[in-house]
Design a protein around this motif. Structure first.
Motif, PDB file in Angstrom:
ATOM      1  N   LYS A 312       0.825  -1.210   0.000  1.00 49.56           N
ATOM      2  CA  LYS A 312       0.000   0.000   0.000  1.00 49.56           C
ATOM      3  C   LYS A 312       0.861   1.264   0.000  1.00 49.56           C
ATOM      4  CE  LYS A 312      -4.145  -1.882   0.225  1.00 49.56           C
ATOM      5  NZ  LYS A 312      -5.152  -1.700  -0.847  1.00 49.56           N
ATOM      6  N   ASP A 388      -3.312   0.476   8.954  1.00 45.57           N
ATOM      7  CA  ASP A 388      -4.136   1.336   8.103  1.00 45.57           C
ATOM      8  C   ASP A 388      -4.010   2.810   8.506  1.00 45.57           C
ATOM      9  OD1 ASP A 388      -5.067  -0.662   6.424  1.00 45.57           O
ATOM     10  OD2 ASP A 388      -6.807  -1.111   7.676  1.00 45.57           O
ATOM     11  N   LYS A 389      -3.856   3.051   9.793  1.00 43.46           N
ATOM     12  CA  LYS A 389      -3.678   4.435  10.261  1.00 43.46           C
ATOM     13  C   LYS A 389      -2.352   5.000   9.752  1.00 43.46           C
ATOM     14  CE  LYS A 389      -3.990   7.313  14.414  1.00 43.46           C
ATOM     15  NZ  LYS A 389      -4.222   7.318  15.893  1.00 43.46           N
ATOM     16  N   ILE A 391      -0.739   4.019   7.001  1.00 49.85           N
ATOM     17  CA  ILE A 391      -0.888   4.201   5.548  1.00 49.85           C
ATOM     18  C   ILE A 391      -1.665   5.480   5.247  1.00 49.85           C
ATOM     19  CG2 ILE A 391      -1.914   3.238   3.451  1.00 49.85           C
ATOM     20  CD1 ILE A 391      -1.450   0.438   4.759  1.00 49.85           C
ATOM     21  N   LYS A 392      -2.792   5.671   5.908  1.00 49.95           N
ATOM     22  CA  LYS A 392      -3.629   6.846   5.671  1.00 49.95           C
ATOM     23  C   LYS A 392      -2.885   8.130   6.019  1.00 49.95           C
ATOM     24  CE  LYS A 392      -8.128   8.865   6.821  1.00 49.95           C
ATOM     25  NZ  LYS A 392      -9.380   8.698   7.628  1.00 49.95           N
ATOM     26  N   SER A 393      -2.158   8.113   7.130  1.00 50.12           N
ATOM     27  CA  SER A 393      -1.426   9.304   7.568  1.00 50.12           C
ATOM     28  C   SER A 393      -0.356   9.696   6.563  1.00 50.12           C
ATOM     29  CB  SER A 393      -0.788   9.046   8.937  1.00 50.12           C
ATOM     30  OG  SER A 393      -1.767   8.722   9.907  1.00 50.12           O
ATOM     31  N   ASP A 395      -0.285   8.932   3.400  1.00 52.76           N
ATOM     32  CA  ASP A 395      -0.955   9.363   2.168  1.00 52.76           C
ATOM     33  C   ASP A 395      -1.347  10.835   2.266  1.00 52.76           C
ATOM     34  OD1 ASP A 395      -2.146   8.941  -0.422  1.00 52.76           O
ATOM     35  OD2 ASP A 395      -4.094   8.947   0.577  1.00 52.76           O
ATOM     36  N   ILE A 396      -1.863  11.242   3.422  1.00 53.80           N
ATOM     37  CA  ILE A 396      -2.234  12.650   3.633  1.00 53.80           C
ATOM     38  C   ILE A 396      -0.992  13.543   3.607  1.00 53.80           C
ATOM     39  CG2 ILE A 396      -3.171  14.285   5.328  1.00 53.80           C
ATOM     40  CD1 ILE A 396      -5.053  12.020   6.253  1.00 53.80           C
TER      41      ILE A 396
END
Length: 499
Positions: A312, A388-389, A391-393, A395-396
């Motif tokens: 990811k 997932d946290k 990955i999301k962080s 990405d932002i």
């Protein structure tokens, strides 16, 4: 698997080891539940004296915080439940002996080196060792002979040492007493330890291993082989780092062939408190039981989560995760995939900056940041929600800082030390503080490093070069957390006083 061990060399006293037992942890729990009027230390007297600690830690923890007694064995010379627990640990790690260590792997490394290295003995070691090794040489008076590990220019990190360089160093220095190795490095890189051990056996050189970040290795087939399994003489293992024990809970593992275990025990007792924490020792017992019982399943989950995270994260612009790719590099025979080395150079932010942003803005705590990378450890306790946290962080962050990508990239490099004095000589020499900018060609009298990981940029006894000054300045400008120097501002630096 059951095993039989002899206690204190007495053939009449044997115990049959059962990996399903937790002798120290279970006995400590039972002892804490007994109705006993305590007139010994510690002074909080179970949960009777310090209510604020009861409120924060819990009554059960306070009741289990005890001191040595004839009924609870003594870590300085164990012959009861501590001995049983240590034997079970040795069995789990395929070593002849295991010693509980309650002051972290730093203490295990100090004891390991003190037990075999005499004043002026030469020790072959990679330059990317932890500061505890330099401090151990100060204690014993050993002489470091450094090998430069291989270096990855793209990642900007040291890897591990190549077999070729070890052979060259052994051929050049026929008086090496021991080699000190990392298995793995902070970033998960493992050298060809089996071949290095073979080379050392031919030269009668002892093999000592810092396996601080490899406590989980023996418990899953997809992880690198452990030092003890390959036949190293001693290994220091941080059970707390990747094995699940409480912080500071470590072990020193020994294979007896070339090692005097009584000398090892004596060295440990010189360094370890006679009031060693039962909570820490019992946590090793519990962590060992968990790794034996659940390690295969938990580590399979951790490896799958790490591989999922890599797939990811590598789709995020400016982010690149490197694990198995570096297996083609010199000095890397195996890689620990649970360590996610996340290269953020493409964001044109330093790893130090991304490390801070992740914690301050997203509530994500990483193991470390460096100039190019951040390091995330995926362990037996990591969840998919955690991954997932992360990955999301990232990405932002990638989208938020996209305008920075055209800026210049910082340049990192590997520094080769010039050793003029051994660490002990430098430690006991007269010193003076001088202007940092005017210290070129002087002999350093202190260590300066970024923590974590605690690898010295310069150590006592090494010559301060322009290259070192420039690199330290680069780290200062990058807001790295520099530590161990006397002057925290680094306007001055401590050097050996000239006659």
């Amino acid at each position: 698997m059951d095993d039989v061990r002899i206690i204190d060399g007495d053939l009449a006293q044997v115990i049959k080891l059962d990996e399903g037992q937790i002798p120290l942890l279970s006995t400590l729990k039972n002892y804490s539940q007994k109705e006993i009027a305590c007139f010994d230390v510690p002074g909080h007297v179970r949960d009777q004296g310090v209510e604020v600690l009861n409120n924060y830690f819990g009554n059960e923890i306070m009741k289990m915080d005890i001191n040595s007694s004839p009924f609870m064995d003594n870590v300085s010379k164990p012959n009861g439940i501590i001995k049983q627990a240590q034997d079970l640990l040795a069995n789990a790690y395929k070593s002849d002996e295991a010693f509980f260590i309650t002051n972290g792997t730093t203490q295990a490394i100090h004891a390991m080196i003190l037990s075999v290295i005499n004043p002026n003995d030469k020790v072959l070691l990679p330059r990317n060792i932890h500061k505890s090794v330099i401090n151990a040489l100060i204690l014993c008076g050993g002489q470091p002979v450094f090998i430069q590990p291989e270096f990855d220019e793209e990642l900007g990190i040291s890897l591990n040492i190549s077999t070729t360089k070890v052979k060259e160093a052994l051929d050049k220095n026929n008086d090496i007493k021991a080699i000190f190795l990392l298995n793995p490095t902070y970033y998960g890189a493992c050298s060809n330890l089996s071949e290095i051990i073979r080379l050392c056996r031919e030269k009668s050189v002892l093999v000592l291993v810092d396996e601080a970040h490899g406590a989980h290795f023996p418990f899953h087939q997809d992880l690198p082989p452990s030092a003890m399994d390959l036949g190293a003489d001693m290994a220091a293992v941080s059970i707390h780092k990747t094995g699940g024990a409480l912080t500071q809970a470590s072990s020193l593992l020994v294979n007896k062939g070339n090692i005097d275990c009584e000398k090892v025990s004596q060295s440990i007792n010189m360094l370890q408190s006679t009031s060693a924490s039962y909570l820490l020792m019992a946590s090793i017992d519990g962590a060992r039981y968990n790794l034996i019982s659940n390690g295969q399943e938990q580590l399979s989950k951790a490896l799958n989560l790490s591989r999922y995270a890599k797939s990811k994260l590598n789709k995020i612009e400016g982010i690149k995760v490197v694990t198995t790719e570096i297996l083609d590099s010199d000095g890397v025979e195996y890689i620990d995939e649970t360590k996610l080395c996340i290269n953020v150079k493409g964001l044109n932010l330093t790893g130090f900056k991304v490390y801070d942003i992740l914690y301050q803005e997203f509530g994500v705590q990483l193991e470390l940041g460096d100039l190019y990378n951040i390091l995330a450890l995926v362990s037996i306790g990591t969840t998919k929600q955690d991954i997932d946290k992360l990955i999301k962080s990232l990405d932002i962050i990638s989208r938020k800082y996209s305008e920075y990508r055209s800026a210049s990239i910082l340049e990192t490099k590997q520094i080769s030390p010039i050793v003029r004095l051994n660490p002990r000589q430098a430690f006991y020499s007269q010193k003076e503080s001088i202007d940092f900018k005017k210290s070129i060609n002087r002999i350093c009298a202190e260590s300066i490093m970024v923590y974590p990981p605690g690898i010295p940029i310069v150590s006592p006894g090494e010559v301060i070069t322009i290259e070192i000054l420039e690199y330290i300045n680069l780290l200062r400008e990058s807001k790295a957390y520099l530590t161990d120097m006397k002057d925290k501002s680094l306007d001055t630096i401590l050097v050996i006083k000239e006659n």
